[in-house]
Design a protein around this motif. Sequence first.
Motif, PDB file in Angstrom:
ATOM      1  N   CYS A  55      33.914  58.936  12.010  1.00 57.29           N
ATOM      2  CA  CYS A  55      32.472  58.939  11.769  1.00 57.29           C
ATOM      3  C   CYS A  55      31.978  60.389  11.722  1.00 57.29           C
ATOM      4  O   CYS A  55      31.081  60.726  10.952  1.00 57.29           O
ATOM      5  CB  CYS A  55      31.767  58.168  12.880  1.00 57.29           C
ATOM      6  SG  CYS A  55      29.976  58.186  12.736  1.00 57.29           S
ATOM      7  N   THR A  56      32.582  61.227  12.538  1.00 57.99           N
ATOM      8  CA  THR A  56      32.243  62.660  12.511  1.00 57.99           C
ATOM      9  C   THR A  56      32.426  63.188  11.094  1.00 57.99           C
ATOM     10  O   THR A  56      31.565  63.900  10.567  1.00 57.99           O
ATOM     11  CB  THR A  56      33.157  63.431  13.492  1.00 57.99           C
ATOM     12  OG1 THR A  56      33.109  62.795  14.768  1.00 57.99           O
ATOM     13  CG2 THR A  56      32.730  64.883  13.624  1.00 57.99           C
ATOM     14  N   ASP A 152      23.174  57.823  11.760  1.00 62.77           N
ATOM     15  CA  ASP A 152      24.373  57.762  12.591  1.00 62.77           C
ATOM     16  C   ASP A 152      24.468  56.320  13.079  1.00 62.77           C
ATOM     17  O   ASP A 152      23.863  55.946  14.084  1.00 62.77           O
ATOM     18  CB  ASP A 152      24.291  58.750  13.758  1.00 62.77           C
ATOM     19  CG  ASP A 152      25.556  58.727  14.606  1.00 62.77           C
ATOM     20  OD1 ASP A 152      26.267  57.709  14.579  1.00 62.77           O
ATOM     21  OD2 ASP A 152      25.828  59.730  15.298  1.00 62.77           O
ATOM     22  N   GLN A 155      27.740  53.121  15.965  1.00 67.68           N
ATOM     23  CA  GLN A 155      27.832  51.932  16.817  1.00 67.68           C
ATOM     24  C   GLN A 155      27.234  50.699  16.147  1.00 67.68           C
ATOM     25  O   GLN A 155      27.115  49.661  16.782  1.00 67.68           O
ATOM     26  CB  GLN A 155      27.086  52.210  18.137  1.00 67.68           C
ATOM     27  CG  GLN A 155      27.585  53.464  18.828  1.00 67.68           C
ATOM     28  CD  GLN A 155      26.777  53.836  20.067  1.00 67.68           C
ATOM     29  OE1 GLN A 155      25.885  53.109  20.478  1.00 67.68           O
ATOM     30  NE2 GLN A 155      27.096  54.977  20.656  1.00 67.68           N
ATOM     31  N   SER A 176      31.649  54.305  12.664  1.00 69.53           N
ATOM     32  CA  SER A 176      32.863  54.736  13.370  1.00 69.53           C
ATOM     33  C   SER A 176      33.783  53.552  13.599  1.00 69.53           C
ATOM     34  O   SER A 176      33.336  52.463  13.974  1.00 69.53           O
ATOM     35  CB  SER A 176      32.508  55.355  14.724  1.00 69.53           C
ATOM     36  OG  SER A 176      33.713  55.656  15.423  1.00 69.53           O
ATOM     37  N   LYS A 181      34.902  51.557  19.564  1.00 73.73           N
ATOM     38  CA  LYS A 181      33.874  50.823  18.841  1.00 73.73           C
ATOM     39  C   LYS A 181      34.274  49.355  18.642  1.00 73.73           C
ATOM     40  O   LYS A 181      35.393  48.964  18.928  1.00 73.73           O
ATOM     41  CB  LYS A 181      33.618  51.509  17.488  1.00 73.73           C
ATOM     42  CG  LYS A 181      33.203  52.983  17.629  1.00 73.73           C
ATOM     43  CD  LYS A 181      31.953  53.179  18.474  1.00 73.73           C
ATOM     44  CE  LYS A 181      31.265  54.507  18.285  1.00 73.73           C
ATOM     45  NZ  LYS A 181      31.904  55.677  18.908  1.00 73.73           N
TER      46      LYS A 181
END
Length: 376
Positions: A55-56, A152, A155, A176, A181
């Motif tokens: 996800c970053t 973002d 989650q 992510s 997760k």
Amino acid sequence: MINFNEPIMVEKAFDYVREAINNKKLSGDGEFTKRCNFWLEKWSGAPKVLLTTSCTHATEMAAILADIKPGDEVIMPAYTFVSTADAFVLRGAKAKFVDIRPDTMNMDEKLIEEAITEKTKAIVPVHYAGVACEMDTIMEIAKKHNLRVIEDAAQGVMSTYKGRALGSIGDYGCYSFHETKNYSMGEGGALVIRDKDNCEMAEIVREKGTNRSKFFRGQIDKYTWVEAGSSYLPSELNAAYLWAQLEIADNIFNNRMESWNLYWEGLRGLSESGKIQLPFIPNECNHNAHMFYIKAKDLDERTKLISYLKSKGINSVFHYIPLHTAPAGKRYGEFVGEDVYTTKESERLLRLPLYYGMKKIDVERVIDAIMEFYTK
Ligand SMILES: *Cc1c(COP(=O)(O)O)cnc(C)c1O
């Protein structure tokens, strides 16, 4: 011992990883990557979703695609994981942190406009615990000031806001698939692209700046370097592992929700008598049972509760240390306005064990231990 998290594993993953190996296609964008992308496109309703290495990295891609440059400012909550800020400060931008709402722990949409300057380029809402930020308000502000919105939604897979998939509302959304997760490929993520016009550039940035994706579709007869990009493409092995879960995404969702609801029912009494606070889910939001947290009175009580649970063989965890108080946060960011809730609420919050396949009896043990702590 009840662990805080147990990595999700579904039996079919063995078959699919073996199949990926037998296909002799271990690099990215093979059959399993495509299946995952397609599934995420169908679920989110976005024209393009691309599996990424994290996800970053999806957020880094979004920062590149949104043309974030040195000197730009990006508005985000200070109560978030470091990646939210990393992706933008890596491009030379400054993080402008705003306070959270104490009810959802999400960025307070009423504070965003105060933080906007002529340098502001984007707003980054973080959907904490898979519960959506007030997206209609945020999108309106963004439109009014001509700002990009990058969600973002690390989650937020399988969560919605007014019926719309989290991650599909802003210009870009980031998921992510990290081990912690709801759905996981060990390390991994995905970038959601809302506008058709941005899809081609997203593919280029993900493929080291080349137009290789277009080449593989037979749209051009050779591929070349067309932009500055990087390598954000995960291996087929990871995609195969994830695919086994997406196939039964509803079962996984329901299984987590059962545990979440058990916690809710079991702890409601304590909440009604004012001993603890439980999560708040606004009417517009359907969440995905990513997390069950409670809030203790203060830091001191939370510290004692963590030790008490530990003595009963239960691992509970807290997070995040607000970014504006961290060394890098001071260097790369700035809090706008007053920190009324970020620090105070983050010190009260405690996350309880919750994972796919958690036994009912274990959830009940956690509930009982918390009841004992508050009634002894
Ligand atoms: C997990 C998480 C991330 C980072 O995800 P990775 O896939 O590990 O890069 C970013 N933001 C939030 C809010 C997260 O919870």
